[in-house]
Design a protein around this motif. Structure first.
Motif, short mmCIF file in Angstrom:
data_model
loop_
_atom_site.label_atom_id
_atom_site.label_comp_id
_atom_site.label_asym_id
_atom_site.label_seq_id
_atom_site.Cartn_x
_atom_site.Cartn_y
_atom_site.Cartn_z
N PHE A 85 44.11 46.47 32.90
CA PHE A 85 42.91 46.42 33.75
C PHE A 85 42.20 48.00 33.40
O PHE A 85 42.78 48.67 33.05
CB PHE A 85 43.52 46.65 35.40
N ARG A 86 41.07 47.90 33.84
CA ARG A 86 40.19 49.22 33.84
C ARG A 86 39.31 49.43 35.12
O ARG A 86 38.88 48.28 35.87
CB ARG A 86 39.40 49.04 32.64
N GLN A 87 39.22 50.74 35.41
CA GLN A 87 38.22 51.16 36.49
C GLN A 87 37.13 52.13 35.97
O GLN A 87 37.65 53.34 35.71
CB GLN A 87 39.18 51.34 37.55
N ALA A 88 36.14 51.81 36.05
CA ALA A 88 35.02 52.91 35.88
C ALA A 88 34.60 53.44 37.16
O ALA A 88 34.50 53.05 38.31
CB ALA A 88 33.84 52.44 35.14
N ALA B 102 49.96 46.96 34.13
CA ALA B 102 50.45 46.24 35.36
C ALA B 102 51.41 45.08 35.03
O ALA B 102 51.37 44.44 33.85
CB ALA B 102 49.38 45.65 36.35
N ALA B 103 52.45 44.83 35.83
CA ALA B 103 53.38 43.99 35.71
C ALA B 103 53.61 43.02 36.81
O ALA B 103 53.52 43.65 38.00
CB ALA B 103 54.78 44.46 35.25
N SER C 19 46.78 36.79 34.77
CA SER C 19 45.65 36.73 35.60
C SER C 19 45.19 38.28 35.61
O SER C 19 45.42 39.25 35.43
CB SER C 19 46.31 36.81 37.13
N GLY C 20 43.51 38.02 36.00
CA GLY C 20 42.77 39.35 35.91
C GLY C 20 42.73 39.86 37.56
O GLY C 20 41.72 40.43 37.68
N VAL C 21 43.49 39.23 38.57
CA VAL C 21 43.28 39.60 39.60
C VAL C 21 44.36 40.78 40.01
O VAL C 21 45.49 40.61 40.03
CB VAL C 21 43.72 38.51 40.68
N PRO C 22 43.83 42.09 40.23
CA PRO C 22 44.75 43.08 40.47
C PRO C 22 45.86 42.83 41.75
O PRO C 22 47.03 43.33 41.40
CB PRO C 22 43.96 44.45 41.17
N SER C 23 45.77 41.94 42.73
CA SER C 23 46.65 41.69 43.73
C SER C 23 47.73 40.87 43.21
O SER C 23 48.92 40.95 44.08
CB SER C 23 45.90 41.12 44.86
#
Length: 125
Positions: free
Chosen positions: A37-40, A97-98, A106-110
């Motif tokens: 994942f990434r966060q700008a 993430a694992a 999945s691309g969903v962080p939760s």
């Protein structure tokens, strides 16, 4: 203690490449679905790529398809993200993430229960 540690971030010029690594300690990545994942700044965390445990199926965000490649080395307990043709808009903190749902890509962080601390990627001339 379950831990994910990312490395490989840095400053790169547009068009350049970086390879991110994420190594697990305290658990075996082979049994987990994995994601990057990434966060700008000022933006929500977004899924970049993922890979399942069972079949090694992969998924990519449209913005990185054809440029990024996810892979895993179970012997080294490590997942990688090869990033080519980098663009300024790829600048962000990148997290691995694992998830115990080993068939999930999945691309969903939760969906993910374990996270690394992140590594900064800056694409700039």
């Amino acid at each position: 203690q379950l831990q994910l540690v990312e490395s490989g971030g840095g400053l790169v010029q547009p068009g350049g490449s970086l390879r991110l690594s994420c190594t697990a300690s305290g658990f075996t990545l082979h049994y987990y679905g994995l994601g990057w994942f990434r966060q700008a700044p000022g933006r929500e965390r977004e899924g970049v790529s993922c890979i399942t445990s069972s079949t090694g199926s992969t998924g990519y965000a449209d913005s990185v398809k054809g440029r990024f490649t996810i892979s895993r080395d179970n012997a080294k307990n490590t997942v990688y993200l090869q990033m080519n043709s980098l663009r300024p808009e790829d600048t962000a903190i990148y997290y691995c993430a694992a998830t115990v749902q080993y068939d999930v890509c999945s691309g969903v962080p939760s969906e993910y229960g374990y996270w690394g601390q992140g590594t900064q990627v800056t694409v700039s001339s």
